[in-house]
Design an enzyme around this catalytic site. Structure first.
Site, PDB file in Angstrom:
ATOM      1  N   GLY A  18       8.522  34.777  45.118  1.00 44.76           N
ATOM      2  CA  GLY A  18       8.422  36.103  45.721  1.00 44.76           C
ATOM      3  C   GLY A  18       8.521  35.966  47.217  1.00 44.76           C
ATOM      4  O   GLY A  18       8.761  34.877  47.739  1.00 44.76           O
ATOM      5  N   ASP A 130       0.979  47.879  47.096  1.00 45.62           N
ATOM      6  CA  ASP A 130       2.348  47.430  46.833  1.00 45.62           C
ATOM      7  C   ASP A 130       2.657  47.495  45.336  1.00 45.62           C
ATOM      8  O   ASP A 130       3.174  46.551  44.751  1.00 45.62           O
ATOM      9  CB  ASP A 130       2.552  46.011  47.379  1.00 45.62           C
ATOM     10  CG  ASP A 130       4.030  45.683  47.605  1.00 45.62           C
ATOM     11  OD1 ASP A 130       4.852  46.634  47.692  1.00 45.62           O
ATOM     12  OD2 ASP A 130       4.371  44.491  47.690  1.00 45.62           O
TER      13      ASP A 130
HETATM   14  N1  LIG Z   1       0.017  35.266  37.017  1.00 42.79           N
HETATM   15  C1  LIG Z   1       1.271  35.016  36.674  1.00 42.79           C
HETATM   16  N2  LIG Z   1       1.589  34.512  35.465  1.00 42.79           N
HETATM   17  C2  LIG Z   1       2.863  34.278  35.128  1.00 42.79           C
HETATM   18  N3  LIG Z   1       3.929  34.490  35.928  1.00 42.79           N
HETATM   19  C3  LIG Z   1       3.676  34.994  37.138  1.00 42.79           C
HETATM   20  C4  LIG Z   1       2.371  35.284  37.578  1.00 42.79           C
HETATM   21  N4  LIG Z   1       2.430  35.790  38.825  1.00 42.79           N
HETATM   22  C5  LIG Z   1       3.732  35.824  39.147  1.00 42.79           C
HETATM   23  N5  LIG Z   1       4.501  35.338  38.147  1.00 42.79           N
HETATM   24  C6  LIG Z   1       5.964  35.198  38.127  1.00 42.79           C
HETATM   25  O1  LIG Z   1       6.398  34.811  39.414  1.00 42.79           O
HETATM   26  C7  LIG Z   1       7.333  35.762  39.944  1.00 42.79           C
HETATM   27  C8  LIG Z   1       7.138  35.865  41.448  1.00 42.79           C
HETATM   28  O2  LIG Z   1       5.906  36.504  41.672  1.00 42.79           O
HETATM   29  P1  LIG Z   1       5.434  36.938  43.111  1.00 42.79           P
HETATM   30  O3  LIG Z   1       4.176  37.684  42.930  1.00 42.79           O
HETATM   31  O4  LIG Z   1       5.398  35.750  44.013  1.00 42.79           O
HETATM   32  O5  LIG Z   1       6.627  37.803  43.665  1.00 42.79           O
HETATM   33  P2  LIG Z   1       7.051  39.312  43.358  1.00 42.79           P
HETATM   34  O6  LIG Z   1       5.839  40.148  43.191  1.00 42.79           O
HETATM   35  O7  LIG Z   1       8.058  39.285  42.262  1.00 42.79           O
HETATM   36  O8  LIG Z   1       7.802  39.743  44.668  1.00 42.79           O
HETATM   37  P3  LIG Z   1       7.196  40.034  46.120  1.00 42.79           P
HETATM   38  O9  LIG Z   1       6.067  39.084  46.360  1.00 42.79           O
HETATM   39  O10 LIG Z   1       8.360  39.757  46.980  1.00 42.79           O
HETATM   40  O11 LIG Z   1       6.764  41.428  46.126  1.00 42.79           O
HETATM   41  C9  LIG Z   1       7.061  37.046  39.177  1.00 42.79           C
HETATM   42  O12 LIG Z   1       8.195  37.827  39.111  1.00 42.79           O
HETATM   43  C10 LIG Z   1       6.622  36.531  37.815  1.00 42.79           C
HETATM   44  O13 LIG Z   1       7.766  36.335  37.026  1.00 42.79           O
END
Ligand SMILES: Nc1ncnc2c1ncn2[C@@H]1O[C@H](COP(=O)(O)OP(=O)(O)OP(=O)(O)O)[C@@H](O)[C@H]1O
Length: 416
Positions: A18, A130
């Site tokens: 992310g 968010d």
């Molecule tokens: N607790 C979790 N368990 C399993 N997969 C997760 C978890 N948290 C995040 N992910 C996976 O990691 C990906 C990236 O998550 P992250 O929260 O870093 O970014 P995002 O929310 O997709 O984007 P941004 O942070 O840019 O808003 C997610 O799309 C998801 O597929």
């Protein structure tokens, strides 16, 4: 390749990325976990690290079936990490891109879950700030809900604010993701729980129609629409859902439903949504992308030091007919708040873009832009050619002196 995070956790492989960092599959004393390792530049920011420690209690205390629990927050050397429940499934954005729009029953059930999670957070005094499909995880290991709906969990609580904390003193900036920003944030008011409701209703609209109600075009235009425009109506939208969406997208925060009310209103509606198929939304665009228009650069101006970015997603292949979502949508970022005058100046551009009522994110594809540029280039070439031929003909017809033919400046009077 295994890597140690603090003294209690080991991470094995990346499961997602992310804007704030990388999510790893890890192992802790109580079993598997997801570890979000924040970017190095964030981890090196002392103000942020202080805030991270300060927020530890609030974020780790939120315990609810529809919230991804944060077990621990680790500050260890150059590592800054959040240790979370591991959700076995996918995020809502990926699901939307893969399968297209959701049936009303499934969409309402997913949003009711998230609203439950928000109600718990709001009761604890935490505003998410968010809410968007990327931050809703679908737990495919849990028993399915009504209509086979996956159980949903909201994640990334407080991260937007945490990551942006050092800039909070700068009242001219906005934290969030443009398509989901409540008007009061754009107008500079302190974000309260109602901003999450607005964002969640935007997600509901998007799940049903494949497009956000106010998205599309450059960021300035998106912000202006949030402040001034009404929600575009959608053919075939079940009345009950339309009423809920309209109430939650009210411009006045106080007029919106509370999170618990939203969850119960949606659940009451579930029986009448059973058997209603996905909305027949027009195909809007292919998964090709358009380069940002110049105006975007003004508003998506991101603090380079922190590098919050605009993510570009790859082409999506919908399994069921329907629009692909806007793959050029800004992710969580920090934006300069536009002045009223600047917002107004986007009115024209905005009107031109919104040719379809429910096509908030409909835009020209890159292929169309390239075609348009080619046509223009051919036209210019033809005009130049014709102009050249006309000039040559005039010159020969008039028999100019030799000096002009080799470009020596002279005075020449054509024979009449
Ligand atoms: N607790 C979790 N368990 C399993 N997969 C997760 C978890 N948290 C995040 N992910 C996976 O990691 C990906 C990236 O998550 P992250 O929260 O870093 O970014 P995002 O929310 O997709 O984007 P941004 O942070 O840019 O808003 C997610 O799309 C998801 O597929």
């Amino acid at each position: 390749m295994a890597r140690k995070i603090g003294s209690r956790y080991t991470v094995h492989q990346v499961i997602g990325r992310g804007s704030a960092g990388t999510v790893w599959l890890g192992e802790g004393p109580d079993g598997p976990v997801a570890v979000k390792l924040l970017r190095e530049d964030l981890a090196a920011d002392q103000v942020l690290v202080g805030r991270f420690v300060q927020e530890r209690t609030a974020l780790t205390c939120l315990d609810h079936p529809h919230v991804v629990g944060v077990h621990d927050m680790v500050v260890d050397g150059s590592d800054l990490a959040l240790v979370m429940d591991l959700v076995q499934g996918t995020d809502l954005r990926t699901r939307l891109e893969r399968d297209g729009v959701l049936a009303p029953l499934v969409a309402a059930s997913v949003i009711a879950d998230v609203a439950d999670g928000l109600a718990a957070a709001h009761a604890a005094g935490i505003v998410h700030r968010d809410v968007k499909p990327e931050n809703v995880l679908l737990d495919l290991a849990a028993p399915a809900g009504p209509g086979g709906a996956p159980r949903a969990k909201l994640t990334d609580f407080g991260i937007a604010r945490l990551v942006d904390a050092p800039r909070r003193t700068r009242a001219t900036r906005i934290i969030g993701t443009p398509d989901y920003l409540a008007p009061e944030i754009i107008e500079g008011l302190e974000p309260r729980a109602a901003v999450d409701i607005y964002a969640l209703a935007t997600v509901l609209y998007e799940l049903l129609t494949g497009a956000t109600p106010f998205g599309g075009g450059h960021t300035g235009a998106v912000l202006r629409r949030h402040v001034t425009e009404n929600v575009p109506p959608v053919d075939g939208m079940p009345d009950g859902l339309w009423r809920i969406i309209s109430e939650c997208l009210a411009k006045a925060p106080a007029s919106r439903l509370r999170a618990a009310e939203l969850a119960s209103r949606l659940r009451e509606l579930l029986p009448e949504l059973a058997g209603v198929g996905p909305l027949a939304v027009p195909a809007q665009r292919t998964a090709t992308e358009e380069a940002p228009t110049p105006g975007e650069a003004v508003y998506a101006e991101v603090d380079a030091g922190r590098g919050a970015h605009r993510r570009r997603r790859g082409p999506a292949v919908p399994l069921v007919p329907g629009p692909t979502p806007d793959s050029t949508r800004d992710t969580h970022t920090s934006l300069r708040r536009p002045s009223a005058q600047e917002l107004a100046s986007y009115a024209e551009e905005s009107r031109a873009q919104r040719t379809q009522p429910a096509a908030g994110t409909h835009r020209r594809t890159r292929a169309q832009l390239i075609r348009r540029r080619r046509t223009l280039a051919v036209l210019i070439a033809v005009i130049l050619l014709l102009a050249g031929a006309a000039a040559a003909w005039t010159a020969f017809a008039a028999e100019p002196p030799a000096a002009t033919a080799i470009g020596v400046h002279t005075t020449w009077h054509p024979r009449l």
